[in-house]
Write a protein that holds these residues in place. Structure first.
Motif, mmCIF file in Angstrom:
data_model
loop_
_atom_site.group_PDB
_atom_site.id
_atom_site.type_symbol
_atom_site.label_atom_id
_atom_site.label_comp_id
_atom_site.label_asym_id
_atom_site.label_seq_id
_atom_site.Cartn_x
_atom_site.Cartn_y
_atom_site.Cartn_z
ATOM 1 N N GLU A 158 0.807 -1.213 0.000
ATOM 2 C CA GLU A 158 0.000 0.000 0.000
ATOM 3 C C GLU A 158 0.844 1.269 0.000
ATOM 4 O O GLU A 158 0.351 2.359 -0.304
ATOM 5 C CB GLU A 158 -0.934 0.003 1.212
ATOM 6 N N ASP A 159 2.146 1.140 0.300
ATOM 7 C CA ASP A 159 3.025 2.310 0.379
ATOM 8 C C ASP A 159 3.845 2.527 -0.887
ATOM 9 O O ASP A 159 4.632 3.469 -0.954
ATOM 10 C CB ASP A 159 3.993 2.157 1.563
ATOM 11 N N CYS A 160 3.689 1.652 -1.888
ATOM 12 C CA CYS A 160 4.554 1.681 -3.076
ATOM 13 C C CYS A 160 3.845 2.191 -4.320
ATOM 14 O O CYS A 160 2.664 1.913 -4.538
ATOM 15 C CB CYS A 160 5.075 0.283 -3.380
ATOM 16 N N LEU A 161 4.612 2.882 -5.152
ATOM 17 C CA LEU A 161 4.152 3.310 -6.473
ATOM 18 C C LEU A 161 5.247 2.993 -7.478
ATOM 19 O O LEU A 161 6.403 3.383 -7.297
ATOM 20 C CB LEU A 161 3.868 4.811 -6.486
ATOM 21 N N MET A 162 4.900 2.265 -8.551
ATOM 22 C CA MET A 162 5.824 1.986 -9.651
ATOM 23 C C MET A 162 5.613 3.035 -10.719
ATOM 24 O O MET A 162 4.474 3.301 -11.127
ATOM 25 C CB MET A 162 5.543 0.595 -10.224
ATOM 26 N N LEU A 163 6.704 3.654 -11.188
ATOM 27 C CA LEU A 163 6.628 4.675 -12.235
ATOM 28 C C LEU A 163 7.417 4.187 -13.441
ATOM 29 O O LEU A 163 8.617 3.907 -13.337
ATOM 30 C CB LEU A 163 7.195 6.008 -11.741
ATOM 31 N N GLY A 164 6.748 4.073 -14.596
ATOM 32 C CA GLY A 164 7.424 3.558 -15.779
ATOM 33 C C GLY A 164 6.727 3.968 -17.054
ATOM 34 O O GLY A 164 5.658 4.581 -17.030
ATOM 35 N N ASP A 165 7.337 3.576 -18.180
ATOM 36 C CA ASP A 165 6.852 4.050 -19.485
ATOM 37 C C ASP A 165 6.308 2.939 -20.375
ATOM 38 O O ASP A 165 5.878 3.216 -21.494
ATOM 39 C CB ASP A 165 7.977 4.768 -20.225
ATOM 40 N N ARG A 166 6.306 1.667 -19.914
ATOM 41 C CA ARG A 166 5.839 0.577 -20.750
ATOM 42 C C ARG A 166 4.817 -0.285 -20.010
ATOM 43 O O ARG A 166 4.747 -0.278 -18.783
ATOM 44 C CB ARG A 166 7.008 -0.325 -21.195
ATOM 45 N N ARG A 167 4.081 -1.083 -20.786
ATOM 46 C CA ARG A 167 3.052 -1.936 -20.177
ATOM 47 C C ARG A 167 3.667 -2.964 -19.239
ATOM 48 O O ARG A 167 3.027 -3.402 -18.274
ATOM 49 C CB ARG A 167 2.221 -2.624 -21.257
ATOM 50 N N GLN A 168 4.923 -3.368 -19.506
ATOM 51 C CA GLN A 168 5.567 -4.340 -18.615
ATOM 52 C C GLN A 168 5.711 -3.784 -17.199
ATOM 53 O O GLN A 168 5.645 -4.531 -16.216
ATOM 54 C CB GLN A 168 6.946 -4.746 -19.161
ATOM 55 N N ASP A 169 5.904 -2.467 -17.087
ATOM 56 C CA ASP A 169 5.988 -1.842 -15.771
ATOM 57 C C ASP A 169 4.638 -1.952 -15.057
ATOM 58 O O ASP A 169 4.582 -2.245 -13.859
ATOM 59 C CB ASP A 169 6.393 -0.370 -15.904
ATOM 60 N N ALA A 170 3.576 -1.703 -15.816
ATOM 61 C CA ALA A 170 2.225 -1.806 -15.249
ATOM 62 C C ALA A 170 1.889 -3.238 -14.872
ATOM 63 O O ALA A 170 1.327 -3.504 -13.799
ATOM 64 C CB ALA A 170 1.203 -1.271 -16.256
ATOM 65 N N GLU A 171 2.241 -4.180 -15.745
ATOM 66 C CA GLU A 171 1.955 -5.592 -15.472
ATOM 67 C C GLU A 171 2.714 -6.072 -14.239
ATOM 68 O O GLU A 171 2.175 -6.817 -13.412
ATOM 69 C CB GLU A 171 2.320 -6.439 -16.684
ATOM 70 N N GLY A 172 3.972 -5.652 -14.123
ATOM 71 C CA GLY A 172 4.773 -6.039 -12.958
ATOM 72 C C GLY A 172 4.209 -5.465 -11.675
ATOM 73 O O GLY A 172 4.159 -6.141 -10.642
ATOM 74 N N ALA A 173 3.773 -4.210 -11.742
ATOM 75 C CA ALA A 173 3.169 -3.572 -10.569
ATOM 76 C C ALA A 173 1.899 -4.308 -10.154
ATOM 77 O O ALA A 173 1.682 -4.592 -8.969
ATOM 78 C CB ALA A 173 2.869 -2.106 -10.879
ATOM 79 N N ARG A 174 1.081 -4.636 -11.144
ATOM 80 C CA ARG A 174 -0.182 -5.335 -10.867
ATOM 81 C C ARG A 174 0.089 -6.709 -10.245
ATOM 82 O O ARG A 174 -0.594 -7.129 -9.304
ATOM 83 C CB ARG A 174 -0.971 -5.463 -12.168
ATOM 84 N N GLU A 175 1.097 -7.402 -10.773
ATOM 85 C CA GLU A 175 1.473 -8.719 -10.245
ATOM 86 C C GLU A 175 1.882 -8.633 -8.776
ATOM 87 O O GLU A 175 1.627 -9.550 -7.987
ATOM 88 C CB GLU A 175 2.631 -9.280 -11.075
ATOM 89 N N CYS A 176 2.505 -7.504 -8.408
ATOM 90 C CA CYS A 176 2.978 -7.324 -7.032
ATOM 91 C C CYS A 176 1.966 -6.617 -6.145
ATOM 92 O O CYS A 176 2.232 -6.382 -4.959
ATOM 93 C CB CYS A 176 4.294 -6.544 -7.043
ATOM 94 N N GLY A 177 0.823 -6.249 -6.716
ATOM 95 C CA GLY A 177 -0.236 -5.636 -5.927
ATOM 96 C C GLY A 177 -0.001 -4.188 -5.559
ATOM 97 O O GLY A 177 -0.514 -3.706 -4.546
ATOM 98 N N ILE A 178 0.786 -3.461 -6.385
ATOM 99 C CA ILE A 178 1.047 -2.051 -6.093
ATOM 100 C C ILE A 178 0.520 -1.167 -7.226
ATOM 101 O O ILE A 178 0.244 -1.640 -8.323
ATOM 102 C CB ILE A 178 2.552 -1.781 -5.857
ATOM 103 N N ASP A 179 0.406 0.123 -6.935
ATOM 104 C CA ASP A 179 -0.098 1.073 -7.918
ATOM 105 C C ASP A 179 0.951 1.385 -8.978
ATOM 106 O O ASP A 179 2.164 1.240 -8.753
ATOM 107 C CB ASP A 179 -0.532 2.371 -7.235
ATOM 108 N N PHE A 180 0.473 1.873 -10.137
ATOM 109 C CA PHE A 180 1.349 2.207 -11.268
ATOM 110 C C PHE A 180 1.005 3.592 -11.798
ATOM 111 O O PHE A 180 -0.163 3.937 -11.972
ATOM 112 C CB PHE A 180 1.171 1.177 -12.387
ATOM 113 N N ALA A 181 2.045 4.385 -12.063
ATOM 114 C CA ALA A 181 1.903 5.681 -12.728
ATOM 115 C C ALA A 181 2.696 5.634 -14.027
ATOM 116 O O ALA A 181 3.826 5.139 -14.054
ATOM 117 C CB ALA A 181 2.414 6.812 -11.841
ATOM 118 N N GLY A 182 2.116 6.130 -15.108
ATOM 119 C CA GLY A 182 2.741 6.025 -16.422
ATOM 120 C C GLY A 182 3.404 7.300 -16.894
ATOM 121 O O GLY A 182 2.811 8.390 -16.830
ATOM 122 N N PHE A 183 4.638 7.167 -17.394
ATOM 123 C CA PHE A 183 5.376 8.294 -17.976
ATOM 124 C C PHE A 183 5.173 8.277 -19.483
ATOM 125 O O PHE A 183 5.695 7.404 -20.187
ATOM 126 C CB PHE A 183 6.863 8.182 -17.634
#
Length: 216
Positions: free
Chosen positions: A160-185
């Motif tokens: 609940e304390d983490c945010l993944m910031l990245g520019d590709r869908r793999q960043d979003a997929e990895g964040a989702r797999e780990c149960g954390i939020d994702f912000a897109g660049f």
């Protein structure tokens, strides 16, 4: 906006524009394999995903061909490609501002950790990072999800304390797999509509915009 403590940044296409070195090293590996010139779209698709994925799925190589291509890629990349790279404008400054404001920043990249650490040093990111998590040249941490999970383990960070910031869908997929939020660049290497399809908590086009998001 939800309050986060740990900010996990992708490297290629988020903190740095690394495509010149990646493209040249991909071409080097393909030439060794007797393959023709890749298209611009194929090359762009290689920025972000793990190398094994790119050679297997983008170029249709066998497992044996892929293993050799990875070796040849790293042969050139470790000597030249690593330095054919530039920081995204404002990257060092945002990391510095976040640290001053009490946030904990880290890199979570599919690039081998040994290369990511050298790049972070080269561009002055290291003093503002808690850790650098990346893949291993021995095949460890082969997916974005596994890299993110390793970064969280090192940081002892709750989901609940983490945010993944990245520019590709793999960043979003990895964040989702780990149960954390994702912000897109949106200033990175994503195809049109790629990030929107992943339903990020927000999109940002530059680090000035991100600075405003965190009220820095």
């Amino acid at each position: 906006m939800k309050k986060y403590r740990y900010l996990l940044f992708d490297l290629d296409g988020t903190l740095t524009y690394s495509h010149p070195g990646i493209y040249a090293s991909i071409r080097y590996a393909l030439e060794d394999a007797g393959r023709g010139e890749p298209t611009e779209r194929q090359l762009r698709s290689c920025v972000g995903p793990p190398l094994v994925y790119s050679f297997r799925h983008i170029f249709g190589m066998t497992e044996e061909e892929t293993n050799r291509a990875v070796v040849k890629y790293r042969e050139r990349y470790s000597e030249k490609g690593l330095f054919e790279n530039a920081p995204v404008p404002g990257a060092k400054e945002i990391l510095k501002s976040l640290k001053s404001a009490g946030y904990v920043s880290a890199i979570a990249t599919s690039k081998p950790k040994i290369f990511a650490e050298r790049i972070a040093d080269q561009f002055g990111f290291t003093p503002f990072l808690e850790t650098v998590a990346g893949s291993g040249t021995d095949g460890s941490f082969p997916t974005k999800g596994s890299v993110i999970r390793e970064a969280m383990r090192i940081l002892r960070a709750g989901k609940e304390d983490c945010l993944m910031l990245g520019d590709r869908r793999q960043d979003a997929e990895g964040a989702r797999e780990c149960g954390i939020d994702f912000a897109g660049f949106s200033g990175g290497y994503a195809e049109e509509g790629e990030l929107e399809a992943e339903k990020p908590v927000f999109l940002f086009s530059d680090f000035g915009e991100l600075k405003s998001r965190f009220s820095l």
